[in-house]
Structures are given as structure tokens and as C-alpha cells.
Design a protein around this motif. Structure first.
Motif, PDB file in Angstrom:
ATOM      1  N   SER A 102       0.850  -1.200   0.000  1.00 36.47           N
ATOM      2  CA  SER A 102       0.000   0.000   0.000  1.00 36.47           C
ATOM      3  C   SER A 102       0.884   1.247   0.000  1.00 36.47           C
ATOM      4  N   HIS A 103       0.276   2.361  -0.408  1.00 38.07           N
ATOM      5  CA  HIS A 103       1.061   3.577  -0.676  1.00 38.07           C
ATOM      6  C   HIS A 103       1.627   4.202   0.600  1.00 38.07           C
ATOM      7  N   ASP A 135       3.528  14.159  -6.914  1.00 39.25           N
ATOM      8  CA  ASP A 135       2.462  13.462  -6.190  1.00 39.25           C
ATOM      9  C   ASP A 135       2.813  11.968  -6.113  1.00 39.25           C
ATOM     10  N   ASP A 136       1.893  11.173  -5.585  1.00 38.00           N
ATOM     11  CA  ASP A 136       2.077   9.721  -5.565  1.00 38.00           C
ATOM     12  C   ASP A 136       1.550   9.134  -6.883  1.00 38.00           C
ATOM     13  N   GLU A 137       2.092   7.981  -7.271  1.00 33.02           N
ATOM     14  CA  GLU A 137       1.618   7.317  -8.495  1.00 33.02           C
ATOM     15  C   GLU A 137       0.190   6.790  -8.287  1.00 33.02           C
ATOM     16  N   ASN A 138      -0.453   6.345  -9.382  1.00 34.71           N
ATOM     17  CA  ASN A 138      -1.842   5.876  -9.247  1.00 34.71           C
ATOM     18  C   ASN A 138      -2.097   4.622 -10.092  1.00 34.71           C
ATOM     19  N   GLU A 139      -3.345   4.240 -10.188  1.00 34.65           N
ATOM     20  CA  GLU A 139      -3.688   2.978 -10.860  1.00 34.65           C
ATOM     21  C   GLU A 139      -3.399   3.049 -12.359  1.00 34.65           C
ATOM     22  N   SER A 167      -1.015   4.902 -13.890  1.00 34.62           N
ATOM     23  CA  SER A 167       0.428   4.832 -14.163  1.00 34.62           C
ATOM     24  C   SER A 167       0.958   3.420 -13.921  1.00 34.62           C
ATOM     25  N   ASP A 168       0.174   2.598 -13.259  1.00 34.32           N
ATOM     26  CA  ASP A 168       0.550   1.201 -13.009  1.00 34.32           C
ATOM     27  C   ASP A 168       0.413   0.313 -14.251  1.00 34.32           C
ATOM     28  N   THR A 194       1.148   8.732 -19.291  1.00 35.09           N
ATOM     29  CA  THR A 194       1.598   9.534 -18.145  1.00 35.09           C
ATOM     30  C   THR A 194       2.362  10.773 -18.623  1.00 35.09           C
ATOM     31  N   VAL A 249       6.951  12.788  -9.723  1.00 42.18           N
ATOM     32  CA  VAL A 249       6.056  11.886  -8.997  1.00 42.18           C
ATOM     33  C   VAL A 249       6.954  11.008  -8.127  1.00 42.18           C
ATOM     34  N   LYS A 298       7.198   1.830  -5.597  1.00 43.49           N
ATOM     35  CA  LYS A 298       6.531   0.583  -5.201  1.00 43.49           C
ATOM     36  C   LYS A 298       7.559  -0.401  -4.629  1.00 43.49           C
TER      37      LYS A 298
END
Ligand SMILES: Cc1cc2nc3c(=O)[nH]c(=O)nc-3n(C[C@H](O)[C@H](O)[C@H](O)COP(=O)(O)OP(=O)(O)OC[C@H]3O[C@@H](n4cnc5c(N)ncnc54)[C@H](O)[C@@H]3O)c2cc1C
Length: 626
Positions: free
Chosen positions: A38-39, A83-87, A89-90, A98, A131, A248
Motif C-alpha cells: 500500500s502507498h 504526487d504519488d503514483e496511481n492505478e 500509471s501502473d 503519463t 512523482v 513501489k
């Protein structure tokens, strides 16, 4: 948990009240925060002083922050502008989406009259990750370590400790390779933070690419193994079908460490020095407010090959004549920003086939493909698009045969395959796109990106303004050496040979021969035509490095010493792609992660922390198995 509950309450309780009990248990144990995937949290309240301040949480910075905070009595602050990465960018296949988003610094090279001529404003886009995870959140996830000679050359230049034999253990330390046929060799490892695997899905053309290599006299081999020359299916930083960024890999598992603070949306503006020229802190901008944080031991600059030199210059470290021009007091007169190197090649080299086997938007953007990704972590969404890699020798290559001068990225798609997204992110002019690629909208296409591995032409980064929020000037100087064009033209000829192999001929493969606007006066497939095409569809594959060069004291162009300490000051190191004395022969993400790993051990050694045995173990294991 079920067995614990059974022991506690007995089986009869389980049948009826399991779900509420589970919910209570998970809340009490803060399951989400204990989940290693988790982040991380964005720390709101910062301390006034930390032992280490790491600027930039990218490919190298995430590693450094993770490894330094292993020392429980050190406090570590990671400052990240983004910012934090997200779904989204996954998702490997959507890597291109991106770019130009909030995760991208959206840099561009300065206008040129000799390259990037097919792009709007005669400027190439230079995406860089803004990011947590940095450019490892934007990249195509290709895992390549470079050639052993790259590192041996670094050592020969006076960089003690950086030979291939000395850096290989750090590649192994990070790696958690999920392909058993690779982990059986001494060149791969399991159990590290960084997951590496072949993407779970590929088109039928991927195997044709390997067969083509064999027909051309090249071996199919692990190009991250003993020998680099050859063809290979891509290895990628992918975990269960999704991107494995350095955030991650290295930050999420350690996010609960009390001695590690991560401050997102926080842009460092300047490194502060005391009268003895020791780095004592950093000024930053966070949510529109300026702040200061101090450090007891060191500031580590990991802001990447563009922002690290920019920040050094803003802080008074750089070419004195340049700093004086901007009225910046000079603390250390160093060639910061020089020596910019990048991998450059021909974009848009396209081939057609007759069968419906390529990766087109209407084929992968479907409900069933998305469902397959969401539910099974499989299917076309899990490919980064580049299915095959090759390292080849042109007639100009080193005669040893194991120091290739050209790299291919093979994709079962081309500029036209993704609607106009590729047009957007490359910045292609309408005239070029409409003439060359729009007519291919309904065609089945594939492409090779032939790339120059060790360019002779180098460029520089300079300030445009004293304002840290203004993009620095980027002058790559592509193709100032004619030899760079010569090698690439030979590389293009080799790419055309791939299409002529029987492996591709069985699909009716042929080159797309509509000529580049601006190059019409040259016949297709002549030296002059390819030179013109290169100067138009100049393709950076986004690998800028070497702008804070590592070198020994005797090297007047060096910015950091082999322990990555900035010359002329104390308490400041640079740890990222900018320290490479020469660009590595391959995609730089894995080498930069290696740099982060090695630098962490160097820092621990310099502060007399007892050495962990893991790297020594890797080294022994490697040499025993050779
Ligand atoms: C589109 C794209 C595709 C690529 N594809 C591949 C690939 O497939 N394989 C591969 O090996 N390489 C690839 N690369 C290159 C590779 O990803 C980069 O070389 C590598 O990630 C750079 O690592 P770094 O640590 O030097 O910098 P970065 O990862 O860029 O990290 C720098 C970090 O510092 C932060 N930062 C900058 N300035 C400040 C500041 N003032 N204050 C606070 N934070 C700051 C940034 O936001 C960023 O998070 C690609 C790159 C791009 C952009």
C-alpha cells in the motif's frame, strides 16, 4: 487469522460471526498500513532537522531513502516535488499516457536547426517524472544493465570501485527476478525489492523478432548476462502484470519506519551552506509556502540529470562564468551541466504486415482486455509495448564483437497504432503526421527504434533564470559529430534486414516508404535520406545522463568524486543518472538503481556503519558460480 480465531473462540463462533470479527481485526491491526504494497503516507509535520535529506524520490532517490533509513538511529527526509503514483500509471501498456500529465515535468529541448525538425517548434519533448518514483513511473519499464565494458571504462577513468565486477553485486542485490530460466544463472537473483520479469503477454511478432535475429547471425540470449550482443524478449520492471516503480519497490515496504519521512508536493529550491561550505539544509516550496529544513549529516541530491545540475547551480555550484551572469555567488566552480549525453535514434521507422497480429488501439482498448487485466493481471495491458530488444554491431563497432554500438527496441505497433497519443507525446508537426502516419490508420504495422548506444555528440544544461520554477535550458547537440549519423544509418540498414528475414516475410513484411516531409529531395533508403530523416524525426528515448560527472580529483570536468561527494564542499553528494561519467550502453533505469544501492553502502561506510553482509554474499556467490 482463521486459525487464531478458531483457537480463541472455537469453531462454532466462526461460522456466524467471522465477517464482523474480521472487520474489527483488520481495523485494529490497520491492515492497510501493514500491507507492504500500500502507498506511503505524505508526512505533514516535518522535523526541524534530519540526519539526511534526500532531494528527489526517483529511480535513485527512492533507493537511497529506503536504504539509509535501514539504520534505525538515522532520521531521513525524502523531499519529492510530485504526487504519488496511481492505478493508471501502473498499467504497462498505458505508459505513454503519463507523459504530459501532472506526473511529468514537461521539459523540452531548446529549438534547433539541425535536429528535432519534425516536431512543433523544432523542439523535442523531454518527459521527466515529477512523482514519487520519478521517471520510473513514466518509463517503458525495460530492464537492461548496460555493457560490462561501460563500467570497466568508468574504473579506467579513475573511478575506483565502479568496475563491472564491483557493480554487479548491486544489480543482484535489488533484483527479484520472476523467470526461473534466468534465476538459474549467476547473473540474476531473487528476493530483492525490485521485481523483474518478462511481460506476461506478447504478440506473435515477438517470436518472429527473435527468429529474425538468428537468421541475421545473432544469438538469442540474456543481454543482461555475460555477453550483451544478441536478441532477447524484453525483461521489465513488472510485478504481477503491473509497473514496479522504485516507489513501489523500495518505499512501500518500508513506509512504516518511524525514522523515514516522505514529503510529497515539496520542491527543493536551494541547498544551504555554512561558512565552511558544509551543506546544512535545504529551502523548499510546499503547497505554495516556503520552508527550511536542516540536516546533521548530509544532503543527497537525487533530482535527476536535469534538475540536479539546475539545483546545484541555483545553490552556487557550477561554472563560475555562468553563475556570475545570474548574480549567484560561487561556492564551488565546477563544470556542472556539461557532458549531457543521451541515447538518440530514428523515430517512426515503420513496417507493414498483412495479418491482424499487431497491437492497435481498437484491439487493446476493449472491455474484455481491461477485464482480463483487472481480474487476472494478464493480457495486452501488461505489455510495455517494447517486446524485443537487440544489441548489434555495425561495421563501425569495436572489433571484439561484444561491445555493440546500436540497440533495437522492437514494438508490434507504430506511431499510428494509438490514435494520436504518440503524435501528442512526440510533438510531431501536423504536416509530418498527416503525410506519413495518418494513411496507416487502418494498416497493420510494427516498428524498430534503432538507437545509438554511445553518442560522441554531447550537450549541456544551463539556467534560463534564477527562479527555480523556470525550466533550465536543455541543449542536447545531437549529431554534431558526423560519426553518430554514420553509425545510426548502418543501424537503420540492419533494421531493414530484420523485415527481410523469412521470419517476417511470412507475414508479408515491408517497409513503409512514404518519405518524411522536408526530405523529399532524397531517394528513399540512401545515406542522405536517412540523415535527413534522423534530423527530422530525432527520437530521444529519454535517457539524459552525465551532467554532474563522476571523476577523480585530477579530472577538471568532474563534479563528484568516486564516492559521489561534490568537489569543493562538504556534506553534499549527488546520486542519480547525472553522475555517470559516460552514458551506459542500454536503458539506464536499472543502472541508476544500482547507483542508488552502491551509494547507500558508500554513505554507510563513510559514516562507519557496520557493513551488511548481503553484497559480499552476492559477490562471493557470483564468483563461485562462474
Ligand atoms: C518516458 C520515459 C521512458 C523511459 N523508458 C525507460 C525504460 O524503459 N528503461 C529504462 O531503463 N529507462 C527508461 N527511461 C529512463 C529512466 O527511467 C531514467 O533514466 C531514470 O528513471 C532516471 O532516474 P533518476 O533517479 O536519475 O531521476 P528521476 O527518476 O527522474 O528522479 C528524479 C526525481 O527528483 C524529483 N525532483 C526533481 N527536482 C526536484 C526538486 N527540486 N525538489 C524535489 N524533488 C525534485 C523528480 O520529481 C523525480 O521524482 C525512460 C524515461 C522516460 C522519461
Amino acid at each position: 487469522m482463521a486459525s487464531i480465531l478458531t483457537n480463541l473462540f472455537g469453531t462454532s463462533v466462526l461460522g456466524f460471526s467471522l465477517i464482523p470479527l474480521l472487520a474489527i481485526g483488520l481495523t485494529v491491526y490497520k491492515y492497510n498500513s501493514l500491507d507492504p504494497e500500500s502507498h506511503p503516507e505524505n508526512t505533514q509535520e516535518l522535523l526541524q532537522i534530519y540526519d539526511f535529506i534526500v532531494i528527489g524520490g526517483g529511480s535513485a532517490g527512492a533507493v537511497i531513502a529506503s536504504r539509509l533509513s535501514e539504520i534505525a538511529n538515522w532520521t531521513v527526509l525524502l523531499l519529492e516535488a510530485g504526487d504519488d503514483e496511481n492505478e493508471i500509471s501502473d498499467i504497462p501498456l498505458l505508459a505513454g499516457y503519463t507523459q504530459l500529465s501532472k506526473f511529468d515535468w514537461k521539459y523540452q529541448s531548446s529549438p534547433s536547426t539541425t535536429y528535432c525538425l519534425a516536431m512543433v517548434g523544432d523542439k523535442c519533448n523531454w518527459p521527466r517524472g515529477k512523482v514519487l518514483g520519478g521517471s520510473s513511473v513514466l518509463n517503458a519499464m525495460i530492464y537492461v544493465r548496460g555493457n560490462r565494458h561501460d563500467y570497466d571504462n568508468w574504473a579506467r577513468l579513475g573511478n575506483n570501485g565502479w568496475s563491472y565486477e564491483e557493480v554487479l553485486p548491486y544489480f543482484l542485490k535489488s533484483e527479484d527476478n520472476r523467470n526461473p530460466y534466468l534465476t538459474r544463472t549467476p547473473y540474476h537473483e531473487t528476493g530483492g525489492y525490485l521485481t523483474v520479469q518478462e511481460p506476461p503477454w506478447r504478440s506473435p511478432l515477438a517470436i518472429a523478432f527473435l527468429q529474425a535475429g538468428q537468421e541475421m547471425g545473432y544469438e538469442n540470449r540474456d543481454i543482461n548476462g555475460f555477453n550483451q550482443t544478441g536478441f532477447m524478449l524484453s525483461q521489465a520492471t513488472i510485478r504481477r502484470g503491473s509497473r514496479c516503480s522504485t516507489a513501489k519497490a523500495f518505499l512501500r515496504p518500508v513506509k512504516n519506519r518511524l525514522n523515514l519521512h516522505i514529503a510529497m508536493h515539496t520542491q527543493a529550491l536551494k541547498v544551504l551552506f555554512n561558512a565552511e561550505k558544509r551543506a546544512i539544509g535545504v529551502t523548499f516550496l510546499r503547497d505554495g509556502k516556503q520552508g527550511i529544513v536542516r540536516c546533521r549529516r548530509e544532503v543527497i541530491l537525487s533530482a535527476g540529470a536535469i534538475n540536479s545540475p539546475q539545483l546545484l547551480m541555483l545553490s552556487g555550484i557550477g561554472p563560475s562564468e555562468h553563475l556570475t551572469e545570474f548574480g549567484i555567488p560561487v561556492i564551488s566552480d565546477l563544470r556542472v551541466g556539461d557532458n549531457l549525453q543521451d541515447h538518440v535514434g530514428l523515430g517512426g521507422l515503420t513496417f507493414l504486415v498483412n495479418e491482424q497480429i499487431t497491437l492497435k488501439r481498437e484491439r487493446f482498448q476493449t472491455f474484455s482486455v481491461m477485464l482480463e487485466y483487472i481480474v487476472k493481471e494478464k493480457g495486452p495491458m501488461t505489455t510495455p509495448g517494447v517486446e524485443g530488444l537487440a544489441f548489434l554491431n555495425t561495421k563501425y563497432a569495436n572489433k571484439s564483437g561484444d561491445y555493440p554500438d546500436v540497440q533495437f527496441h522492437f514494438a508490434p505497433s507504430s506511431v499510428n497504432s494509438d490514435g494520436d497519443q504518440i503524435k501528442k507525446i512526440t510533438g510531431l508537426k501536423d504536416r509530418v503526421y498527416n503525410t506519413m502516419y495518418k494513411p496507416l490508420r487502418n494498416a497493420e504495422t510494427w516498428s524498430i527504434l534503432p538507437l545509438l548506444l554511445r553518442p560522441k555528440s554531447t550537450g549541456w544544461i544551463r539556467l534560463k533564470s534564477k527562479n527555480p520554477l523556470v525550466q533550465p535550458e536543455i541543449i542536447p547537440n545531437y549529431f554534431t559529430h558526423k560519426e553518430d549519423i554514420d553509425v545510426l544509418v548502418e543501424g537503420i540498414k540492419l533494421a531493414l534486414q530484420v523485415s527481410n528475414t523469412s521470419a517476417f516475410q511470412r507475414f508479408g513484411s515491408r517497409p513503409h516508404t512514404i518519405r518524411m516531409p522536408g526530405c523529399h529531395k532524397y531517394a528513399f533508403n540512401t545515406y542522405e535520406y536517412w540523415e535527413c530523416a534522423l534530423r527530422h524525426f530525432t527520437f530521444t528515448i529519454y535517457h539524459p545522463t552525465s551532467t554532474c560527472k563522476m571523476g577523480p580529483q585530477r579530472d577538471p570536468t568532474a563534479v563528484v568524486d568516486p564516492r559521489l561527494r561534490v568537489y569543493g564542499v562538504k556534506g553534499l553528494r549527488v546520486v542519480d543518472g547525472s553522475i555517470m561519467p559516460t552514458i551506459v550502453s542500454g536503458n539506464p533505469n536499472a543502472p541508476i538503481i544500482m547507483i542508488g544501492e552502491k551509494a547507500s553502502d558508500i554513505i554507510k561506510e563513510d559514516w562507519r556503519v557496520k557493513k551488511k553482509r548481503s553484497v559480499e554474499r552476492e559477490r562471493t556467490r557470483f564468483f563461485l558460480s562462474k
